[in-house]
Design an enzyme around this catalytic site. Sequence first.
Site, mmCIF file in Angstrom:
data_model
loop_
_atom_site.group_PDB
_atom_site.id
_atom_site.type_symbol
_atom_site.label_atom_id
_atom_site.label_comp_id
_atom_site.label_asym_id
_atom_site.label_seq_id
_atom_site.Cartn_x
_atom_site.Cartn_y
_atom_site.Cartn_z
ATOM 1 C CG ASP A 170 -1.496 1.261 1.771
ATOM 2 O OD1 ASP A 170 -2.245 1.938 0.796
ATOM 3 O OD2 ASP A 170 -1.112 1.836 2.816
ATOM 4 C CB SER A 199 -12.047 11.819 8.856
ATOM 5 O OG SER A 199 -11.158 10.767 8.310
ATOM 6 C CG HIS A 247 -7.731 9.033 5.481
ATOM 7 N ND1 HIS A 247 -6.931 9.600 4.753
ATOM 8 C CD2 HIS A 247 -8.103 7.858 4.529
ATOM 9 C CE1 HIS A 247 -6.573 9.008 3.738
ATOM 10 N NE2 HIS A 247 -7.191 7.837 3.824
ATOM 11 N N GLY A 290 -11.888 5.470 1.251
ATOM 12 C CA GLY A 290 -11.197 5.556 -0.305
ATOM 13 C C GLY A 290 -11.734 6.681 -1.141
ATOM 14 N N GLY A 314 -13.472 9.952 0.664
ATOM 15 C CA GLY A 314 -13.658 11.155 1.338
ATOM 16 C C GLY A 314 -14.445 11.357 2.394
ATOM 17 C CB VAL A 315 -15.227 13.460 5.146
ATOM 18 C CG1 VAL A 315 -14.345 12.101 5.642
ATOM 19 C CG2 VAL A 315 -14.484 14.517 4.840
ATOM 20 C CB VAL A 336 -12.981 17.164 2.474
ATOM 21 C CG1 VAL A 336 -11.541 17.313 2.379
ATOM 22 C CG2 VAL A 336 -13.644 18.356 2.793
ATOM 23 N N GLY A 337 -12.507 15.512 -0.691
ATOM 24 C CA GLY A 337 -12.188 14.213 -1.051
ATOM 25 C C GLY A 337 -11.537 14.336 -2.540
HETATM 26 P P1 ADP Z 1 -4.297 4.553 0.094
HETATM 27 O O1 ADP Z 1 -4.713 3.476 -0.463
HETATM 28 O O2 ADP Z 1 -3.311 5.552 -0.432
HETATM 29 O O3 ADP Z 1 -3.785 4.334 1.719
HETATM 30 P P2 ADP Z 1 -7.035 5.540 0.837
HETATM 31 O O4 ADP Z 1 -7.707 4.327 0.074
HETATM 32 O O5 ADP Z 1 -7.124 5.654 2.243
HETATM 33 O O6 ADP Z 1 -5.438 5.687 0.347
HETATM 34 O O7 ADP Z 1 -7.562 6.930 0.032
HETATM 35 C C1 ADP Z 1 -7.634 7.052 -1.214
HETATM 36 C C2 ADP Z 1 -8.227 8.413 -1.611
HETATM 37 O O8 ADP Z 1 -9.291 8.796 -1.236
HETATM 38 C C3 ADP Z 1 -7.093 9.314 -0.931
HETATM 39 O O9 ADP Z 1 -5.885 9.553 -1.789
HETATM 40 C C4 ADP Z 1 -8.023 10.597 -0.942
HETATM 41 O O10 ADP Z 1 -7.978 11.327 -2.164
HETATM 42 C C5 ADP Z 1 -9.263 10.058 -0.805
HETATM 43 N N1 ADP Z 1 -9.643 10.064 0.654
HETATM 44 C C6 ADP Z 1 -9.924 8.998 1.410
HETATM 45 N N2 ADP Z 1 -10.261 9.495 2.803
HETATM 46 C C7 ADP Z 1 -10.234 10.881 2.926
HETATM 47 C C8 ADP Z 1 -10.600 12.055 3.628
HETATM 48 N N3 ADP Z 1 -10.889 11.484 5.068
HETATM 49 N N4 ADP Z 1 -10.315 12.978 3.408
HETATM 50 C C9 ADP Z 1 -10.102 13.314 2.099
HETATM 51 N N5 ADP Z 1 -9.795 12.676 1.188
HETATM 52 C C10 ADP Z 1 -9.863 11.045 1.252
HETATM 53 MG MG MG Z 2 -2.611 3.533 3.733
#
Ligand code: ADP
Ligand code: MG
Length: 441
Positions: free
Chosen positions: A10, A57, A59, A89, A91-92, A104-105
């Site tokens: 990842d 969140s 994240h 994956g 956003g929020v 946001v995302g």
């Molecule tokens: P990774 O696989 O790289 O760990 P995630 O699956 O957690 O990433 O998230 C993928 C994408 O979704 C992020 O790059 C972002 O653009 C968006 N994202 C996920 N969670 C959030 C959040 N809480 N706020 C903003 N963007 C988010």
């Molecule tokens: Mg990760």
Amino acid sequence: MPSVDTVVFDKTGTLTEGKPKVTDEIQFIGATEGDALAARMGGDYILFLAALAEQHSGHPLAMAIVQEAGRRGLVIPMQPEGAYSEELGRGVTCDSPEYGLIRVGNRANMQSAGIDIGVSEDAALNDLEVRGKTAVCVSRNHRIVGVLGIADSVKPDAAESLLALRGMSIDVWMVTGDHRTTAESVAEELGLPRDRIVASAMPGDKVAKVRELQDLGRVVAVVGDGINDSPALAQADLGIAVGAGSHIAAEAADMVLIRNQLADVYMALHLARMVFHRIKINFIWASIYNVVAIPFAAGIWYPWTHMFLPPQYAALAMALSSVSVVVSSMLLRLYKRPSPRDVADREEAAFRSMKSKKRALLKPLGGNRVNESIRSTAVAVKQSLQQPFGSVSPSSSLGRAAIQLSPMPGSKAQSNGPGSRKAPDYTYGEIPENDEFDNLL
Ligand code: ADP
Ligand code: MG
């Protein structure tokens, strides 16, 4: 574990530090004109809205946003409990009675809500992504009002650990929910070929990739840290959770890296191979011993050799066979933790010596001209097969050439010049680094 031939990493929090920082803030003037809140908040408007939506969140991107808001001393009012929702994956969302509907995302988040991403918004996102930053859109009442750029540095031992794994002929992949452009920029820093990246992957896509590799007969290890990695960790033949990550990831994994060092992935697989190799040696020795000695003790060879083994010596031989296996296993105590740096250096040196040997071999035949004709034949064959070179195994010379030839930009070198990035229809702010704040984190 010793037969693992493919490792899927990842990106966020696994190959990168997982301590992202907000580095850029872009506000679209057209979308915020006449907005009283925008006028009141000034340059903090986008960050304020983002922090408002992200405050619940867990994240890493959310934490970066909330921390940056804290650093600027912004007061983020709490919204009613039911106002918040999160999509893994993507956003929020925060449906605030006071500030409206804030999202946001990433692009997928905006598109799934039917929010249009215009040309200048897309340019701003792309501008951040080519510099390896995660671009996050901020929308208010179905209109994108700004974009935040969030940067996360790669772990110091990531590049050499990947190179060392590839030196063991292990196929290395990076799977991320991030956008492809950002992923490619990070992969370049890690010396990972582009055809080994899966970007914009939802948690389900990560599982699908693992299953696809398993269907090809691969034995797959997955290394991840987040909740979004848990399904892939469970699907893998060997799930490895990064210790500093989420508890859910650790639950789903078979192995947890306590020290949060990627070199330990290489170490674990290397040690497993060594132990298994030793088991095989012991088994072969024990088999030979018994196949020869038991018939000998039973007197089967006597008619031909006129030799026999008295029972007391047979008993001794029996004990010796166990001793030899134990001693052979004890040799594993001499196992020294190999440094991925050394393995990576050895790989590079082997590649260089192979190149110079090839040059010496070709010299009497006309040197570069022959080299050129071999290359053009290879290109012609490649075209006729309609096969991308990406299908070459990563431990091949081509993979290594990519590592050697591509520049490895440090995250510092990629930092942007604030003045040169101004676009006419949005304001661009670069957030200065603050060491004092870093120390607090
Ligand atoms: P990774 O696989 O790289 O760990 P995630 O699956 O957690 O990433 O998230 C993928 C994408 O979704 C992020 O790059 C972002 O653009 C968006 N994202 C996920 N969670 C959030 C959040 N809480 N706020 C903003 N963007 C988010
Ligand atoms: Mg990760």
